[in-house]
Scaffold this motif. Sequence first.
Motif, PDB file in Angstrom:
ATOM      1  N   LEU A 281      12.883 -18.917 -74.324  1.00  0.00           N
ATOM      2  CA  LEU A 281      12.106 -18.536 -73.138  1.00  0.00           C
ATOM      3  C   LEU A 281      12.139 -17.208 -72.539  1.00  0.00           C
ATOM      4  O   LEU A 281      13.122 -16.776 -72.492  1.00  0.00           O
ATOM      5  CB  LEU A 281      12.209 -19.718 -72.002  1.00  0.00           C
ATOM      6  CG  LEU A 281      12.113 -20.971 -72.462  1.00  0.00           C
ATOM      7  CD1 LEU A 281      12.280 -22.057 -71.375  1.00  0.00           C
ATOM      8  CD2 LEU A 281      10.639 -21.383 -73.018  1.00  0.00           C
ATOM      9  N   PRO A 282      11.040 -16.537 -72.197  1.00  0.00           N
ATOM     10  CA  PRO A 282      10.862 -15.137 -71.544  1.00  0.00           C
ATOM     11  C   PRO A 282      11.624 -15.144 -70.305  1.00  0.00           C
ATOM     12  O   PRO A 282      11.404 -16.268 -69.464  1.00  0.00           O
ATOM     13  CB  PRO A 282       9.649 -14.959 -71.707  1.00  0.00           C
ATOM     14  CG  PRO A 282       8.877 -16.172 -71.656  1.00  0.00           C
ATOM     15  CD  PRO A 282       9.715 -16.867 -72.334  1.00  0.00           C
TER      16      PRO A 282
ATOM     17  N   GLN B 169      10.398 -25.721 -73.505  1.00  0.00           N
ATOM     18  CA  GLN B 169       9.789 -25.674 -72.131  1.00  0.00           C
ATOM     19  C   GLN B 169       9.888 -27.459 -71.601  1.00  0.00           C
ATOM     20  O   GLN B 169      10.248 -27.585 -70.584  1.00  0.00           O
ATOM     21  CB  GLN B 169       8.264 -25.494 -72.351  1.00  0.00           C
ATOM     22  CG  GLN B 169       8.132 -23.939 -72.546  1.00  0.00           C
ATOM     23  CD  GLN B 169       6.746 -23.606 -72.732  1.00  0.00           C
ATOM     24  OE1 GLN B 169       5.852 -24.066 -71.786  1.00  0.00           O
ATOM     25  NE2 GLN B 169       6.140 -23.175 -73.643  1.00  0.00           N
TER      26      GLN B 169
ATOM     27  N   SER C 185       9.431 -23.031 -78.533  1.00  0.00           N
ATOM     28  CA  SER C 185       9.009 -22.489 -77.239  1.00  0.00           C
ATOM     29  C   SER C 185       8.701 -23.848 -76.552  1.00  0.00           C
ATOM     30  O   SER C 185       8.871 -24.299 -75.646  1.00  0.00           O
ATOM     31  CB  SER C 185       8.144 -21.633 -77.094  1.00  0.00           C
ATOM     32  OG  SER C 185       7.684 -21.450 -75.886  1.00  0.00           O
TER      33      SER C 185
ATOM     34  N   ARG D  69       4.294 -21.444 -66.579  1.00  0.00           N
ATOM     35  CA  ARG D  69       5.216 -22.234 -67.578  1.00  0.00           C
ATOM     36  C   ARG D  69       6.528 -21.825 -67.054  1.00  0.00           C
ATOM     37  O   ARG D  69       6.927 -20.989 -66.333  1.00  0.00           O
ATOM     38  CB  ARG D  69       4.963 -21.830 -68.716  1.00  0.00           C
ATOM     39  CG  ARG D  69       3.550 -21.909 -69.457  1.00  0.00           C
ATOM     40  CD  ARG D  69       3.701 -21.381 -70.989  1.00  0.00           C
ATOM     41  NE  ARG D  69       2.284 -21.676 -71.682  1.00  0.00           N
ATOM     42  CZ  ARG D  69       2.034 -22.771 -72.162  1.00  0.00           C
ATOM     43  NH1 ARG D  69       2.652 -23.738 -72.380  1.00  0.00           N
ATOM     44  NH2 ARG D  69       0.754 -22.836 -72.851  1.00  0.00           N
TER      45      ARG D  69
ATOM     46  N   ARG E  12      10.022 -13.722 -67.882  1.00  0.00           N
ATOM     47  CA  ARG E  12       8.862 -13.899 -67.235  1.00  0.00           C
ATOM     48  C   ARG E  12       7.441 -14.091 -68.189  1.00  0.00           C
ATOM     49  O   ARG E  12       7.527 -13.130 -69.118  1.00  0.00           O
ATOM     50  CB  ARG E  12       8.583 -12.798 -66.155  1.00  0.00           C
ATOM     51  CG  ARG E  12       7.261 -13.082 -65.071  1.00  0.00           C
ATOM     52  CD  ARG E  12       7.064 -11.865 -64.339  1.00  0.00           C
ATOM     53  NE  ARG E  12       6.064 -12.214 -63.499  1.00  0.00           N
ATOM     54  CZ  ARG E  12       6.461 -12.579 -62.064  1.00  0.00           C
ATOM     55  NH1 ARG E  12       7.429 -12.384 -61.404  1.00  0.00           N
ATOM     56  NH2 ARG E  12       5.404 -12.876 -61.382  1.00  0.00           N
ATOM     57  N   TRP E  13       6.727 -15.112 -67.879  1.00  0.00           N
ATOM     58  CA  TRP E  13       5.526 -14.972 -68.857  1.00  0.00           C
ATOM     59  C   TRP E  13       4.448 -14.122 -68.526  1.00  0.00           C
ATOM     60  O   TRP E  13       4.473 -13.485 -67.322  1.00  0.00           O
ATOM     61  CB  TRP E  13       4.956 -16.576 -68.524  1.00  0.00           C
ATOM     62  CG  TRP E  13       5.805 -17.517 -69.395  1.00  0.00           C
ATOM     63  CD1 TRP E  13       6.751 -18.033 -68.499  1.00  0.00           C
ATOM     64  CD2 TRP E  13       5.810 -17.957 -70.843  1.00  0.00           C
ATOM     65  NE1 TRP E  13       7.413 -19.205 -69.579  1.00  0.00           N
ATOM     66  CE2 TRP E  13       6.864 -19.030 -70.847  1.00  0.00           C
ATOM     67  CE3 TRP E  13       4.759 -17.884 -71.782  1.00  0.00           C
ATOM     68  CZ2 TRP E  13       6.913 -19.544 -71.956  1.00  0.00           C
ATOM     69  CZ3 TRP E  13       5.173 -18.609 -72.956  1.00  0.00           C
ATOM     70  CH2 TRP E  13       6.115 -19.401 -73.094  1.00  0.00           C
ATOM     71  N   GLU E  14       3.769 -13.795 -69.381  1.00  0.00           N
ATOM     72  CA  GLU E  14       2.497 -13.123 -69.123  1.00  0.00           C
ATOM     73  C   GLU E  14       1.541 -13.605 -67.909  1.00  0.00           C
ATOM     74  O   GLU E  14       1.668 -15.006 -67.887  1.00  0.00           O
ATOM     75  CB  GLU E  14       1.637 -12.557 -70.339  1.00  0.00           C
ATOM     76  CG  GLU E  14       2.339 -11.677 -71.340  1.00  0.00           C
ATOM     77  CD  GLU E  14       2.842 -10.596 -71.086  1.00  0.00           C
ATOM     78  OE1 GLU E  14       1.963  -9.852 -70.169  1.00  0.00           O
ATOM     79  OE2 GLU E  14       3.769  -9.826 -71.300  1.00  0.00           O
TER      80      GLU E  14
ATOM     81  N   GLU F  50       0.020 -17.013 -68.609  1.00  0.00           N
ATOM     82  CA  GLU F  50       0.600 -18.116 -68.830  1.00  0.00           C
ATOM     83  C   GLU F  50       1.436 -18.554 -67.803  1.00  0.00           C
ATOM     84  O   GLU F  50       2.354 -19.143 -67.722  1.00  0.00           O
ATOM     85  CB  GLU F  50       1.658 -17.861 -70.052  1.00  0.00           C
ATOM     86  CG  GLU F  50       1.052 -17.343 -71.425  1.00  0.00           C
ATOM     87  CD  GLU F  50       0.104 -18.584 -71.975  1.00  0.00           C
ATOM     88  OE1 GLU F  50       0.429 -19.542 -71.715  1.00  0.00           O
ATOM     89  OE2 GLU F  50      -0.999 -18.338 -72.431  1.00  0.00           O
ATOM     90  N   SER F  51       1.051 -17.995 -66.593  1.00  0.00           N
ATOM     91  CA  SER F  51       1.783 -18.216 -65.162  1.00  0.00           C
ATOM     92  C   SER F  51       1.680 -19.762 -65.093  1.00  0.00           C
ATOM     93  O   SER F  51       0.674 -20.339 -65.093  1.00  0.00           O
ATOM     94  CB  SER F  51       1.049 -17.443 -64.065  1.00  0.00           C
ATOM     95  OG  SER F  51       1.373 -16.182 -64.131  1.00  0.00           O
TER      96      SER F  51
ATOM     97  N   SER G  96      10.450 -20.547 -67.263  1.00  0.00           N
ATOM     98  CA  SER G  96      11.094 -19.349 -67.967  1.00  0.00           C
ATOM     99  C   SER G  96      12.361 -19.532 -67.966  1.00  0.00           C
ATOM    100  O   SER G  96      12.837 -20.379 -67.569  1.00  0.00           O
ATOM    101  CB  SER G  96      10.427 -18.310 -66.931  1.00  0.00           C
ATOM    102  OG  SER G  96      10.810 -18.291 -65.778  1.00  0.00           O
TER     103      SER G  96
END
Length: 434
Positions: free
Chosen positions: A203-204, A146, A142, A214, A206-208, A211-212, A216
Motif C-alpha cells: 500500500l502507498p 486493503q 492491493s 482507501r 498516501r493515495w492519489e 483514491e482518497s 494506506s
Amino acid sequence: MKKHIIIIAGFCAAVLMLASCSDEFLEVKNPTGEPLEEYYTTEETLNEALTSAYAPLHWPDWDGTAYNDLTVDGEIMGDDFWVGGANATDNEHWHKLFNFEGNGNQTLATLWGDFYSGIKRCNDAIKYAGWPGKASDSFRRSMEMQARLLRVYYYNILWHYYGNVPFYLENLALPYTAPQLTADEIYNQLLPELEEIIASNVLPMRWEAAESGRVSQAFAYMLYAEMVMYQNDAARLPQALKYMKQIIGDSSYSLNPDFADLWSENGEWCSESIFEINYNDDQAQRDWGGAAINAGGTVFPTLCSPNSWGGGEGWDSGNDGWGFLPVKLETYNMYAENDKRRDVTIWDVRGYTYTERYQDTHLWHGKYRPQSANNKDCPTSKNLNYNNNKRIYRYAETLLNAAELLLETGGSASAISTLYVPRASAVSPQRRPP
C-alpha cells in the motif's frame, strides 16, 4: 485457557423456535445468475467487492437501529461532554454508559453487527482476490492488503469496546460458531497480521487524491501505534516510534497551517489528513424507512447541535438538532483565552435562543457543527446527510504519538521538543497542536 464457543447472534433466529435453519440466506448470489467465480474476475467487479468491505465504516452513526457515532461513543465516558438529548432515556445506552451502568441491554450493541458485517465482507474480498481472472496481480495484491487492513481495523474497534470477542478469518458455516478469544488473545492475533500487511509494503504511504478514502501504509502505521500503545506492549513501542518517524519524515504529511480550515469541506484530505471516512450530500441515498446504510452523508452534526435552531452562524432557521454531546463548561474554561483552537473546537452559542434540551450548556461540538452549506445538495433527508467527513487519523496525532513513544522508550527532552511545532495562525505559541 479454555476457549468459550459462542453462537454469533442473529444468524439463525429460527433455532429459537426449534425449527430447522438453512444457510442459504448467507450465500452471496450474483443477481445476473452467473457463478461468483465467473463474476469476480475483472478489476471493476473485484472493486465492487472491496467497496462493499469499506461500506460499514459509514454505519455506526446510524445504521437504522441505533445511533452509535464513534465520536460520541469515544467521549461519553470521559470528562469533557455531557450526554444530552431530550432526557435521560433518550438513547438510554449512552446515559447508562456515561454513568458506568451499562448492561447487556444498554450498551453499544449495534457496533457488533456493523463491524462483524465489515469483517464478513473483508473475508469475501480476500477470497475473491485469490480467484483467477482478468485482474492484474498488482491489483489483486492491493485489494487483498486493503481488505486485510480493514479487517484488522474492524476487529480493533470490537476489541476496544467489547474486549473478548469471537474471532475468525474465514466466514462461518453452519452452525456459525467461532471461538471467543480473550482481549489479549485478540491482540496477539491481530498484531502479527498487521505486521505482515506493513511488511508487504504493497500500500502507498498516501493515495492519489482520486483514491482518497482507501486505507494506506500510513493508516497501518497509525493503527499499529494505537493498538500497541493501548495494550502498553513495551516490546513493540520502539517499532511504533519508528513508524511515527516514517510518517513525520514523509513529505506527503504536514500540519495544516489553519486549524479552522482543517474542519471545513476545503480541509478534507489536506496534508494533515491520514485517514477520513468520506461522507457526501451529493446524490445521497440515505433516508428514513430502511435506507439508513445507503451511501450519503452523516447524521452526527444533527446529533450534536441545538434543537429548533432559529438561524445564524451559517445554519438556517428551521434546522433541528437533537442536543446530544453538549460540551461541559469546565472543558471550555480549560483553554487559554488566546488559544485559537478553542472557538473551532467548541461552538459557543450562549447568545442565541433555541429549545434547550437535557444538560444543555449552549456549548457544542464545533469541529463537526452543522452548516447549511454542508447538506444543501442532499435530495433526501437533510438532517441525515451532512457532508462532514469523519477524521480518523491526523498528522497532529502522529506527533503526539511520537512524543509519548519517545518518553516511553527513553528519548531525550531535546528530541521530544522538536515535535512541539506550533501551528501557524491556529495555536498560541506556547501550546502544541491537539
